[in-house]
Design a protein around this motif. Structure first.
Motif, PDB file in Angstrom:
ATOM      1  N   MET A 145       0.855  -1.183   0.000  1.00  0.00           N
ATOM      2  CA  MET A 145       0.000   0.000   0.000  1.00  0.00           C
ATOM      3  C   MET A 145       0.889   1.230   0.000  1.00  0.00           C
ATOM      4  SD  MET A 145      -1.951   2.561   1.061  1.00  0.00           S
ATOM      5  CE  MET A 145      -3.502   3.143   1.672  1.00  0.00           C
ATOM      6  N   LEU A 146       0.597   2.172  -0.909  1.00  0.00           N
ATOM      7  CA  LEU A 146       1.410   3.378  -1.059  1.00  0.00           C
ATOM      8  C   LEU A 146       0.498   4.575  -1.270  1.00  0.00           C
ATOM      9  CD1 LEU A 146       2.528   1.008  -3.332  1.00  0.00           C
ATOM     10  CD2 LEU A 146       4.598   2.340  -2.994  1.00  0.00           C
ATOM     11  N   THR A 147       0.977   5.744  -0.860  1.00  0.00           N
ATOM     12  CA  THR A 147       0.206   6.969  -1.062  1.00  0.00           C
ATOM     13  C   THR A 147       1.170   8.165  -1.074  1.00  0.00           C
ATOM     14  OG1 THR A 147      -1.821   8.116  -0.334  1.00  0.00           O
ATOM     15  CG2 THR A 147      -0.262   7.475   1.375  1.00  0.00           C
ATOM     16  N   PRO A 148       0.850   9.233  -1.818  1.00  0.00           N
ATOM     17  CA  PRO A 148       1.782  10.361  -1.917  1.00  0.00           C
ATOM     18  C   PRO A 148       1.483  11.507  -0.951  1.00  0.00           C
ATOM     19  CG  PRO A 148       0.143  10.508  -3.644  1.00  0.00           C
ATOM     20  CD  PRO A 148      -0.216   9.309  -2.823  1.00  0.00           C
ATOM     21  N   TRP A 149       2.487  12.332  -0.759  1.00  0.00           N
ATOM     22  CA  TRP A 149       2.334  13.552   0.013  1.00  0.00           C
ATOM     23  C   TRP A 149       3.199  14.626  -0.621  1.00  0.00           C
ATOM     24  CZ3 TRP A 149       6.534  15.965   2.376  1.00  0.00           C
ATOM     25  CH2 TRP A 149       7.705  15.217   2.453  1.00  0.00           C
ATOM     26  N   LEU A 150       2.892  15.873  -0.274  1.00  0.00           N
ATOM     27  CA  LEU A 150       3.719  16.982  -0.734  1.00  0.00           C
ATOM     28  C   LEU A 150       3.939  17.953   0.414  1.00  0.00           C
ATOM     29  CD1 LEU A 150       1.653  19.608  -1.245  1.00  0.00           C
ATOM     30  CD2 LEU A 150       1.060  18.273  -3.270  1.00  0.00           C
ATOM     31  N   ALA A 151       5.035  18.660   0.340  1.00  0.00           N
ATOM     32  CA  ALA A 151       5.367  19.633   1.377  1.00  0.00           C
ATOM     33  C   ALA A 151       4.457  20.848   1.253  1.00  0.00           C
ATOM     34  CB  ALA A 151       6.833  20.054   1.255  1.00  0.00           C
ATOM     35  N   CYS A 152       3.865  21.254   2.362  1.00  0.00           N
ATOM     36  CA  CYS A 152       2.990  22.424   2.358  1.00  0.00           C
ATOM     37  C   CYS A 152       3.804  23.709   2.219  1.00  0.00           C
ATOM     38  CB  CYS A 152       2.201  22.502   3.658  1.00  0.00           C
ATOM     39  SG  CYS A 152       0.831  21.356   3.791  1.00  0.00           S
ATOM     40  N   ASP A 153       3.340  24.604   1.372  1.00  0.00           N
ATOM     41  CA  ASP A 153       3.881  25.952   1.395  1.00  0.00           C
ATOM     42  C   ASP A 153       3.082  26.747   2.434  1.00  0.00           C
ATOM     43  OD1 ASP A 153       1.451  26.489   0.151  1.00  0.00           O
ATOM     44  OD2 ASP A 153       2.347  26.885  -1.801  1.00  0.00           O
ATOM     45  N   ALA A 154       3.456  27.996   2.629  1.00  0.00           N
ATOM     46  CA  ALA A 154       2.806  28.809   3.657  1.00  0.00           C
ATOM     47  C   ALA A 154       1.323  28.992   3.369  1.00  0.00           C
ATOM     48  CB  ALA A 154       3.509  30.160   3.765  1.00  0.00           C
ATOM     49  N   ALA A 155       0.964  29.171   2.084  1.00  0.00           N
ATOM     50  CA  ALA A 155      -0.439  29.399   1.733  1.00  0.00           C
ATOM     51  C   ALA A 155      -1.289  28.161   2.013  1.00  0.00           C
ATOM     52  CB  ALA A 155      -0.549  29.796   0.262  1.00  0.00           C
ATOM     53  N   THR A 156      -0.756  26.978   1.698  1.00  0.00           N
ATOM     54  CA  THR A 156      -1.515  25.747   1.940  1.00  0.00           C
ATOM     55  C   THR A 156      -1.668  25.502   3.430  1.00  0.00           C
ATOM     56  OG1 THR A 156      -0.710  24.807  -0.136  1.00  0.00           O
ATOM     57  CG2 THR A 156      -1.622  23.282   1.476  1.00  0.00           C
ATOM     58  N   GLU A 157      -0.598  25.749   4.191  1.00  0.00           N
ATOM     59  CA  GLU A 157      -0.696  25.593   5.641  1.00  0.00           C
ATOM     60  C   GLU A 157      -1.735  26.551   6.213  1.00  0.00           C
ATOM     61  OE1 GLU A 157       2.173  25.399   9.600  1.00  0.00           O
ATOM     62  OE2 GLU A 157       2.874  26.466   7.813  1.00  0.00           O
ATOM     63  N   ALA A 158      -1.745  27.783   5.722  1.00  0.00           N
ATOM     64  CA  ALA A 158      -2.719  28.761   6.205  1.00  0.00           C
ATOM     65  C   ALA A 158      -4.150  28.314   5.874  1.00  0.00           C
ATOM     66  CB  ALA A 158      -2.433  30.130   5.586  1.00  0.00           C
ATOM     67  N   ARG A 159      -4.334  27.699   4.726  1.00  0.00           N
ATOM     68  CA  ARG A 159      -5.663  27.216   4.334  1.00  0.00           C
ATOM     69  C   ARG A 159      -6.106  26.080   5.252  1.00  0.00           C
ATOM     70  NH1 ARG A 159      -4.602  25.706  -0.985  1.00  0.00           N
ATOM     71  NH2 ARG A 159      -4.305  27.921  -1.385  1.00  0.00           N
ATOM     72  N   LEU A 160      -5.189  25.178   5.577  1.00  0.00           N
ATOM     73  CA  LEU A 160      -5.511  24.097   6.500  1.00  0.00           C
ATOM     74  C   LEU A 160      -5.920  24.650   7.867  1.00  0.00           C
ATOM     75  CD1 LEU A 160      -2.530  21.699   5.696  1.00  0.00           C
ATOM     76  CD2 LEU A 160      -4.937  21.162   5.314  1.00  0.00           C
ATOM     77  N   LEU A 161      -5.170  25.617   8.352  1.00  0.00           N
ATOM     78  CA  LEU A 161      -5.463  26.199   9.662  1.00  0.00           C
ATOM     79  C   LEU A 161      -6.770  26.984   9.638  1.00  0.00           C
ATOM     80  CD1 LEU A 161      -1.854  27.359  10.591  1.00  0.00           C
ATOM     81  CD2 LEU A 161      -3.136  25.464  11.625  1.00  0.00           C
ATOM     82  N   ALA A 162      -7.056  27.643   8.510  1.00  0.00           N
ATOM     83  CA  ALA A 162      -8.308  28.396   8.397  1.00  0.00           C
ATOM     84  C   ALA A 162      -9.510  27.468   8.399  1.00  0.00           C
ATOM     85  CB  ALA A 162      -8.290  29.241   7.121  1.00  0.00           C
ATOM     86  N   ASP A 163      -9.403  26.349   7.700  1.00  0.00           N
ATOM     87  CA  ASP A 163     -10.495  25.375   7.725  1.00  0.00           C
ATOM     88  C   ASP A 163     -10.729  24.880   9.144  1.00  0.00           C
ATOM     89  OD1 ASP A 163     -11.349  25.396   5.118  1.00  0.00           O
ATOM     90  OD2 ASP A 163     -10.246  23.609   4.504  1.00  0.00           O
ATOM     91  N   ALA A 164      -9.645  24.573   9.844  1.00  0.00           N
ATOM     92  CA  ALA A 164      -9.777  24.076  11.211  1.00  0.00           C
ATOM     93  C   ALA A 164     -10.428  25.127  12.108  1.00  0.00           C
ATOM     94  CB  ALA A 164      -8.412  23.679  11.752  1.00  0.00           C
ATOM     95  N   ALA A 165     -10.019  26.380  11.951  1.00  0.00           N
ATOM     96  CA  ALA A 165     -10.573  27.454  12.780  1.00  0.00           C
ATOM     97  C   ALA A 165     -12.051  27.667  12.501  1.00  0.00           C
ATOM     98  CB  ALA A 165      -9.791  28.744  12.530  1.00  0.00           C
ATOM     99  N   ALA A 166     -12.465  27.419  11.255  1.00  0.00           N
ATOM    100  CA  ALA A 166     -13.868  27.610  10.867  1.00  0.00           C
ATOM    101  C   ALA A 166     -14.728  26.382  11.145  1.00  0.00           C
ATOM    102  CB  ALA A 166     -13.948  27.977   9.385  1.00  0.00           C
ATOM    103  N   GLY A 167     -14.100  25.315  11.627  1.00  0.00           N
ATOM    104  CA  GLY A 167     -14.856  24.100  11.904  1.00  0.00           C
ATOM    105  C   GLY A 167     -15.144  23.262  10.684  1.00  0.00           C
ATOM    106  N   ARG A 168     -14.448  23.540   9.571  1.00  0.00           N
ATOM    107  CA  ARG A 168     -14.632  22.739   8.356  1.00  0.00           C
ATOM    108  C   ARG A 168     -13.656  21.568   8.357  1.00  0.00           C
ATOM    109  NH1 ARG A 168     -14.848  27.990   6.042  1.00  0.00           N
ATOM    110  NH2 ARG A 168     -12.633  27.846   5.541  1.00  0.00           N
ATOM    111  N   VAL A 169     -14.110  20.436   7.833  1.00  0.00           N
ATOM    112  CA  VAL A 169     -13.227  19.279   7.668  1.00  0.00           C
ATOM    113  C   VAL A 169     -12.546  19.437   6.318  1.00  0.00           C
ATOM    114  CG1 VAL A 169     -13.073  16.782   7.545  1.00  0.00           C
ATOM    115  CG2 VAL A 169     -14.733  17.852   9.079  1.00  0.00           C
TER     116      VAL A 169
END
Length: 259
Positions: free
Chosen positions: A131-155
């Motif tokens: 079983m294999l799956t990919p990942w990529l390194a977050c840039d600042a904008a992607t990290e900010a989007r992840l944190l914004a979703d979490a702050a807004a209660g979105r999954v």
């Protein structure tokens, strides 16, 4: 149920699971990005890797199957009991015994590139991982989007943490780890048929149910997941987790969407 076209058995089978009854976004595969439904954009992404294997869309809903046939794709009807895309892939794989590797390109991931799929196939051939799956390194904008979703209660997007050997330790809808730039998981998986058959025989575990992440069933049952790093696209990467993500993904798709 439809049967797969088996006149040209391929070593690799690329499956696009597309479920109408999404909890967070019902009817998501048929949501329009420009003039085309999301499932078509994702199928087109899969078709860019059609030199690597056959491509089918697996769905439990005739409305999606009809749309797929309408744009020229192959639709495979699967049972309504499948709880996630991996279970749907297991059902398809059981009806295609010639495949040695099954790729799951989730129907909400139209930004997946051919190179991402090829990286999994190459890593499987090099390591024999089940079983294999990919990942990529977050840039600042992607990290900010992840944190914004979490702050807004979105999954929103999924992060992954790894051991030193490049195997997954955990996946979460939380932004992990604390205090370091996260790794963004891409909704793309590669499995051997044996791994899929084992998965289908396991009941969902507590972590899978809590996070809503199907891949955790492998970890909860002691099966390792090999992580494959891929480069981040210039336009960024995101998946359609919620209705609010449609404009973001449409923007990343660029002028082809016509929005």
């Amino acid at each position: 149920m439809s049967d797969l076209i088996a006149d040209r058995p391929a070593e690799v089978l690329i499956v696009v699971p597309a479920r109408f009854a999404s909890v967070r976004f019902p009817g998501k595969p048929l949501a329009l990005l420009g003039e085309k439904p999301l499932v078509q954009w994702t199928w087109e992404a899969a078709m860019r890797a059609s030199d690597l294997g056959d491509v089918v869309v697996a769905t439990e809903d005739e409305r999606i199957a009809e749309a797929v046939r309408g744009f020229g794709g192959t639709a495979v009807m699967t049972g309504a009991a499948a709880r996630n895309g991996t279970e749907r892939c297991a059902e398809v794989a059981a009806r295609r015994p010639g495949a040695k590797l099954v790729i799951n390109l989730q129907g909400d991931s139209p930004l997946v590139r051919r190179s991402d799929i090829a990286a999994l196939v190459d890593a499987w051939r090099a390591t024999g991982a089940a079983m294999l799956t990919p990942w990529l390194a977050c840039d600042a904008a992607t990290e900010a989007r992840l944190l914004a979703d979490a702050a807004a209660g979105r999954v929103g997007g999924t992060t992954v943490v790894a051991d030193r050997a490049g195997n997954a330790l955990y996946f979460s809808k939380r932004v992990l780890p604390h205090g370091a730039r996260p790794k963004l998981h891409i909704g793309l998986y590669a499995y051997t048929p044996a791994a899929l058959a084992a998965y289908a025989g396991w009941a969902p575990g507590a972590l899978e149910l809590a996070e809503g992440l199907e891949q955790l069933r492998f970890l909860e049952n002691g099966m390792g997941i090999r992580l494959v790093e891929v480069p981040a696209p210039e336009a960024g990467f995101w998946e359609v987790n919620n209705a609010e993500d449609v404009p973001l993904v449409a923007s990343a798709l660029g002028g082809a969407v016509g929005l």
